[in-house]
Every structure is written in structure tokens, then in C-alpha cells.
Scaffold this motif. Structure first.
Motif, PDB file in Angstrom:
ATOM      1  N   ARG A 250     -16.454  48.487  20.041  1.00 45.64           N
ATOM      2  CA  ARG A 250     -15.128  48.171  19.486  1.00 45.64           C
ATOM      3  C   ARG A 250     -15.302  47.537  18.113  1.00 45.64           C
ATOM      4  O   ARG A 250     -15.645  46.370  17.998  1.00 45.64           O
ATOM      5  N   THR A 251     -15.074  48.291  17.075  1.00 43.11           N
ATOM      6  CA  THR A 251     -15.209  47.793  15.711  1.00 43.11           C
ATOM      7  C   THR A 251     -13.829  47.676  15.098  1.00 43.11           C
ATOM      8  O   THR A 251     -13.120  48.658  14.948  1.00 43.11           O
ATOM      9  N   ARG A 252     -13.458  46.451  14.744  1.00 41.73           N
ATOM     10  CA  ARG A 252     -12.145  46.212  14.141  1.00 41.73           C
ATOM     11  C   ARG A 252     -12.303  45.250  12.963  1.00 41.73           C
ATOM     12  O   ARG A 252     -11.951  44.082  13.036  1.00 41.73           O
ATOM     13  N   SER A 255     -13.077  41.330  13.174  1.00 45.26           N
ATOM     14  CA  SER A 255     -12.778  40.806  14.507  1.00 45.26           C
ATOM     15  C   SER A 255     -13.819  41.310  15.498  1.00 45.26           C
ATOM     16  O   SER A 255     -14.211  42.471  15.468  1.00 45.26           O
ATOM     17  N   TYR A 256     -14.258  40.432  16.374  1.00 42.89           N
ATOM     18  CA  TYR A 256     -15.357  40.763  17.275  1.00 42.89           C
ATOM     19  C   TYR A 256     -14.963  40.709  18.752  1.00 42.89           C
ATOM     20  O   TYR A 256     -15.126  41.677  19.475  1.00 42.89           O
ATOM     21  N   ASN A 257     -14.513  39.566  19.207  1.00 45.04           N
ATOM     22  CA  ASN A 257     -14.343  39.329  20.637  1.00 45.04           C
ATOM     23  C   ASN A 257     -12.883  39.505  21.045  1.00 45.04           C
ATOM     24  O   ASN A 257     -11.982  39.024  20.362  1.00 45.04           O
ATOM     25  N   CYS A 272      -7.545  39.339  19.667  1.00 41.76           N
ATOM     26  CA  CYS A 272      -8.850  38.869  19.191  1.00 41.76           C
ATOM     27  C   CYS A 272      -8.952  37.383  19.497  1.00 41.76           C
ATOM     28  O   CYS A 272      -8.043  36.605  19.174  1.00 41.76           O
ATOM     29  N   ILE A 273     -10.038  36.964  20.133  1.00 43.87           N
ATOM     30  CA  ILE A 273     -10.175  35.563  20.555  1.00 43.87           C
ATOM     31  C   ILE A 273     -11.319  34.873  19.825  1.00 43.87           C
ATOM     32  O   ILE A 273     -11.848  33.862  20.303  1.00 43.87           O
ATOM     33  N   ASP A 274     -11.712  35.389  18.669  1.00 45.17           N
ATOM     34  CA  ASP A 274     -12.788  34.759  17.897  1.00 45.17           C
ATOM     35  C   ASP A 274     -12.501  33.279  17.652  1.00 45.17           C
ATOM     36  O   ASP A 274     -13.366  32.418  17.829  1.00 45.17           O
TER      37      ASP A 274
END
Length: 659
Positions: A250-252, A255-257, A272-274
Motif C-alpha cells: 500500500r503506497t500512498r 502515508s504508511y500505516n 492513516c494512523i502515522d
């Protein structure tokens, strides 16, 4: 009795599906979801092993743009019951599976319709294979057209849905890369993949991608946890599928997590919960993905499947409570973040010692910080300021309670003790802030005593050092204690009644001389140098010379200072800038002359024959002259700096912080 008539065109037009990437792919998601239901209907508990879904990407032959999809499953096909359900808007047939009866309406909105081909078994004994084909189009009536129903030579049941020809606005929003389409499919059906409940799914587009295999290769670790979430005093059971995944899943952008709230094993909302967990990439190549499922979520999915029917406050409560479980799963990474926040907080306390009180409850303070503060010192500093403000406000309130209360009351006595501890810590913080500022000034002084131009070996001018220690062309009537740094020379100098900095002597002496001593300190009551009530008055003269200076051909600094001593003796009376008499010179007035200069060979040669000897540390020189009578000391810049640092370090040691 007359049945109600459904306005299909009106319903489709009212669907809130503005052109976007998500909505361009929604018909595909709905078709795949129907395929899931179909293989489960046919194979029941064996659906994972026997079910199969194939997705073909249809592209334009000229520009290779995606223009549609062909979805094929090996379910039971369009049996009479399934066909009747399809013909019925808002059918209740799949309500238990999360079916809203509106998925096929997205086919009409985004593609204008679909082509359906299906093989199924009729109700005969024995059952015979049948083939059903029709077009499903957007029209005021007769939405099902060109229907063909006939026997089939094939006994392999299943359905093919072909979606092609995007309506205006949607095709340009559809991802062109098959990798992106794979990613979106996995994200949408994440709960199904995470629960290992997906049948075999293949996507065909110049090659074949096994989605189940792709998902499995992307998962580094998975842990499923059941948590209880309290909403309006009622407790609900949720399952969190915690997954550590390869970030390629998942590449956004940046944003990661991600956390998905799901209904009926399908993603409904994502976030997104980064910032919430204070983490970016895990081990550089991994990310966290959480999938939350539960009956409560299943019951509250809206018909468009892009949100829930409960309010934002409820959704926030769900996210907040499951976040605790997420942090437990990511405990090792969260610990690293906490360690970084702790270190950054400690660094800020050293830089801003007014917050020194935080050291006693540092762990508790760090826990109050937003997780995304880890690498952001500015945000930590703002939190520290907020903490100190609230602390001061609380103790101001306590002070008022003490003033109004009975001093013999045990509760008041306890508050007095708390308040006194607060006052002590505030005083300590203020002192620490002051000595930290002094440390920074000494570091700057260290710079000024070196080369201004290293290539040309040119030092800073003495004016730069002079200005740092005390502003020039002023006297003490225009300065406050915080306006100068005389403590670098000697802490006692700040307590003189009067001093002048680089001002003409005639401004404060009874003379017409325009000479400007660098610093002249005059007083008649300073206790700093007095040894008793009969102690004599003192005049202190300070001269700065350029660091590293060699040339003293015109006049050495000692004779220059002694010339100023004679000037002051001849002037007799000192006055400030307003004409007020400060002091008078008499026989008991003593003179101390300090020369701040590096003892270079040039200076040593110019001082030959002077009554000077090395200081005890063998770094400076000192002595006493008879004509005029005066104490003289030469202080090299290295000694000045080291002695000032030593005095300041004593404060740091007393405060228990690194100086």
C-alpha cells in the motif's frame, strides 16, 4: 392491491458517486463481492479451497487505457432465485451477508450497465445445465434486455460480468497500473484476506497475478486480537487483524500505516494512523495495517459502503479504544518512539532549564505527548510550555486557597508544603535558565576569540568582544542587569554604583579630555571589594585588545591604563549623564586595571621592564605599580573564558544538570 414502482434512473442519479479513483473502481469491487457470495453459496465451508474468481482488465487498443473489467466466478450461477433477487431493487436475499441490494446500481452509474452471462442448474430432476445471458442497462423501464435463456452443454456453473465503457469523468480516474488495481482490491477486501477467507482470485493483464499469494507474500507478521469496546455503556466485541506488511502492499505518498474499519468483511473507512502511533515505516521496509471487524460495524454500514450510520463521535470512540491494542502489537516500535521523545525532551530541558521540574516526572510527561511529536522538538516545546502554564495556574489557585484558609488546618498545611516545593522548583528553573543563557554567551565568546577570517588568519576586532561583554558608548544609567555580561570579567562588577563603557572621559569626569577608556567602574559603597566599614573606594579600569594582537608599537596597554588612572586622579569628581555627583577621588581611592589581551610575543616585548609577574596558574600576569599606584592584571582570552566557564559550571553542578 398495487405494488410500489421503483424509479431506477432517479435512484442511480441520486447515488453520491462523484468521479474519483474509489468510485471508478466501485463497480469492480461490487462485482467481486457478488462473486465472493456466489462461491460461498455453492461451496459453503469449502469456498476457500474450491472457489475461484478471475478478473480480466479490458484496455483500449490505442492508448492502453483501462476501459473496463470482466469478472468470472465458479459459483452456482443465475439460478431462478438469484435472478429474481437481481431483478428486485433492495432485495433482502443477501442481507445476512451484508448485501445492500444497491451494488449493481453502481454498474449503471459508472458504466451505464453490464453484460451478464451465466451457467446454472435448473430445478429439474435431474438438474439440467442452463445458460442465461442479458444486458443490464440504465433506462426508465426494461432495464434487463436481450435476455437469452437456453440449455447448455457445459455443466460448469458460474457467472461472467462484463463492465465496459466508462461514463464521462470516471475513466480518467481509473488507475492505469495493474499493480494499483491489485492494491485497491486487497485494501477493499482486506478483512477477507486477513481472515484467510478469500477464495482463489486472479487478475489478468499482460500476465497473471494471484491476489491471495500476493497478499501472503506481503504479510511479514499477523496477530488477531479480540477487544471489547464500550459505546454508550454497552460493550461490543471487535476483532483486530494486526498486520506488519511489506510497504509495497500500500503506497500512498508519505502515508504508511493504516487502520480499516470494516463491515461484512469489506473495508468501509480507512485512516492513516502515522500520527496516532507516532511511526512511519517499520524497519524501513514494512508498514502496519489494521483491520477491525465486528457485528456492531456490520449492522451500521451505509448503503453506499463508504461510511457508517453511527455518528463521528462513535467512530472516534471505536478508533481510540482499538488504538490501545494496536500500540501493544507495535510495542517495540512504540518504545523506540518513546525513547526518542524522552531524549528530545531532556535535550530541550537542557536548552531551556526553566522546565527543569519536568525531570522528576519525565516519564509521565512524555506519555502525555502526541505520538507524532517524536521527531518534532517544536511540538514537544509547545507541550512543555503548556504544562508549565497549567502548573503555574494551578499553584496560583492554591496560593489563593492558602491565603483564605486556616493555617492550622492540616489540608492547608499540606498545600503550603506543596506550594513551597513549587516555589523552590520555580526558583531553581529560573536560575538554570539564567546559567544556560550564560553558557550560550560563553560559547559565542569562544567564537569571537578565534579567527574571523581563517584563510587570512585575521582575528575579530576587540570591539566585538567588548560589545558582547557590555554595550559601547553608554553608561550604567542606561543599562539594566540583563543588558550586559560583565559577569564574564567578574560577577562583582555588576554591583558598581556607576560605570561607563567606551564613553569620553569628559562625560563623567571634571576634564576636557576626549579619551575613551573601554570600561571604567566608579562607586563609593559597593560591598564587593570592601573588607570592612573603613574600606576605601575603588576604581576599576578594563581595556580590551584584539585577540592575537602582536603590534603594540604606539603604546602598550598597561601604560594606556595607567594614563587613565592619572586622568581620573586629576578629574577628582565623577558625575553621571544627568550631572549627579557619584564619587570623588581621594588618597584612599584604589585603582585596579585589567587588560584583556593575549600575551603574544609582541605584547611581552612591549611590557619589558614592567613590575609584572606570572599569575599562579602561569597563564596571565599581575603586579603593582608605584607611579601611579595601581594593581594591574593581564588576562588572556583563554583564561578569561575558562575562568568564566568554571564559575558557571558550578551552578550547573549545584542544579544537577549537564553544564
Amino acid at each position: 392491491m398495487t405494488d410500489l414502482v421503483s424509479d431506477i434512473v432517479g435512484r442511480v442519479e441520486r447515488l453520491p458517486l462523484k468521479p474519483s479513483e474509489i468510485n471508478a473502481l466501485l463497480p469492480l469491487m461490487e462485482a467481486v463481492s457478488n462473486a465472493f457470495h456466489a462461491v460461498r453459496e455453492r461451496f459453503k465451508d469449502e469456498a476457500v479451497g474450491k472457489g475461484r474468481i478471475d478478473i480480466n482488465v479490458i484496455r483500449d487498443g490505442e492508448d492502453d487505457a483501462v476501459i473496463g473489467f470482466r469478472i468470472e466466478d465458479n459459483g452456482p450461477g443465475f439460478t431462478e432465485d438469484n435472478y429474481t433477487s437481481f431483478q428486485t431493487p433492495d432485495s433482502r436475499r443477501k442481507m445476512g451477508l451484508g448485501g445492500k441490494g444497491v451494488g449493481r446500481l453502481s454498474w449503471l452509474r459508472v458504466f451505464g450497465g453490464a453484460r451478464v452471462e451465466s451457467i446454472y442448474l435448473d430445478d429439474g430432476l435431474p438438474p439440467k445445465p442452463m445458460k442465461r445471458m442479458f444486458d443490464f442497462i440504465l433506462a426508465d423501464e426494461n432495464q434487463i434486455r436481450n435476455e437469452i435463456k437456453e440449455g447448455s452443454a457445459s455443466e460448469k456453473t458460474g457467472t461472467v460480468i462484463e463492465l465496459s465503457g466508462f461514463e464521462d469523468g470516471y475513466q480518467t480516474r481509473c488507475p492505469a497500473r495493474v499493480e494499483t488495481i491489485v492494491e485497491r482490491l486487497i485494501a477493499h477486501f482486506l478483512p477477507t484476506f486477513a481472515a484467510k477467507a478469500a477464495p482463489s482470485i486472479f487478475i489478468h493483464d499482460d500476465g497473471v497475478t494471484d491476489l491471495r499469494k500476493y497478499f501472503g507474500e506481503m504479510i511479514i507478521d499477523q496477530q488477531d486480537v479480540e477487544v471489547a469496546v464500550t459505546l454508550d455503556e454497552d460493550e461490543h466485541a471487535f476483532i483486530i487483524h494486526n498486520m506488519k506488511c511489506n510497504k509495497r502492499i500500500r503506497t500512498r505518498g508519505s502515508s504508511y500505516n493504516w487502520l480499516f474499519l470494516c463491515g461484512h468483511e469489506r473495508s468501509v473507512t480507512e485512516q492513516c494512523i502515522d500520527d496516532q502511533i507516532g511511526l512511519k515505516a517499520l524497519d524501513e521496509e514494512a508498514i502496519y495495517i489494521g483491520s477491525v471487524t465486528g457485528d456492531f460495524l456490520d449492522l451500521h454500514v451505509n448503503q453506499e459502503r463508504d461510511g457508517f450510520t453511527f455518528d463521528l463521535e462513535t467512530e472516534t470512540a471505536v478508533r481510540r479504544q482499538v488504538a490501545t491494542s494496536i500500540r501493544e502489537y507495535l510495542a517495540d516500535y512504540v518504545a523506540e518512539t518513546m525513547a526518542l521523545m524522552t531524549q528530545n525532551t531532556q535535550d530541550l530541558i537542557v536548552e531551556n532549564p526553566q522546565f527543569i521540574y519536568l525531570n522528576e516526572d519525565l516519564e509521565d510527561f512524555v506519555k502525555t505527548l502526541q505520538p507524532n511529536s517524536a521527531g518534532r522538538k517544536e511540538e514537544i516545546y509547545v507541550s512543555m510550555c503548556r504544562s508549565r502554564f497549567r502548573r503555574q495556574r494551578d499553584f496560583n489557585r492554591i496560593s489563593l486557597e492558602i491565603a483564605k484558609g486556616d493555617e492550622d488546618n492540616p489540608e492547608i498545611k499540606e498545600k503550603v508544603d506543596d506550594y513551597m516545593r513549587y516555589v523552590d522548583k520555580e526558583r531553581m528553573g529560573a536560575l538554570a535558565e539564567y546559567v544556560a543563557k550564560r553558557k550560550a554567551i560563553l560559547e559565542f565568546l569562544d567564537t569571537l576569540t578565534g579567527y574571523e577570517d581563517p584563510e587570512k588568519h585575521r582575528h575579530h576586532l576587540e570591539d566585538a568582544v567588548h560589545s558582547l561583554i557590555c554595550p559601547m558608548r553608554v553608561d550604567s544609567t542606561a543599562l539594566e542587569l540583563a543588558s550586559h555580561n560583565l559577569w564574564i570579567l567578574d560577577d562583582r562588577l555588576a554591583f558598581f554604583n556607576f560605570f561607563a563603557s567606551d564613553k569620553q572621559a569628559r562625560a563623567y569626569l571634571d576634564t576636557e579630555c576626549q579619551d575613551r577608556p573601554d570600561l571604567a567602574f566608579l562607586y563609593d559603597s559597593c560591598l564587593g571589594w570592601r573588607t570592612g566599614e573603613q574600606g576605601s573606594d575603588k576604581v576599576v579600569i578594563v581595556e580590551f585588545k584584539r585577540p592575537g594582537r602582536e603590534d603594540y608599537k604606539d603604546e602598550d596597554p598597561v601604560r594606556q591604563a595607567l594614563r587613565y588612572v592619572n586622568l581620573m586622579k586629576s578629574g577628582k569628581t565623577f558625575k553621571d549623564s544627568k550631572g549627579h555627583v557619584i564619587s570623588s577621588i581621594n588618597d584612599r581611592t584604589s585603582f585596579d586595571c585589567y587588560i584583556v589581551a593575549d600575551i603574544t610575543q609582541g605584547l611581552s616585548d612591549s611590557l619589558m621592564g614592567m613590575p609584572l609577574q606570572p599569575t599562579p596558574d602561569n597563564e596571565g600576569m599581575f603586579g603593582y605599580t608605584d607611579n601611579p599606584k595601581a594593581f594591574v592584571e593581564i588576562i588572556p582570552y583563554a583564561k578569561l573564558l575558562r575562568d568564566a566557564k568554571a564559575r558557571n559550571a558550578a551552578f550547573f553542578k549545584e542544579l544537577g544538570i549537564d553544564g
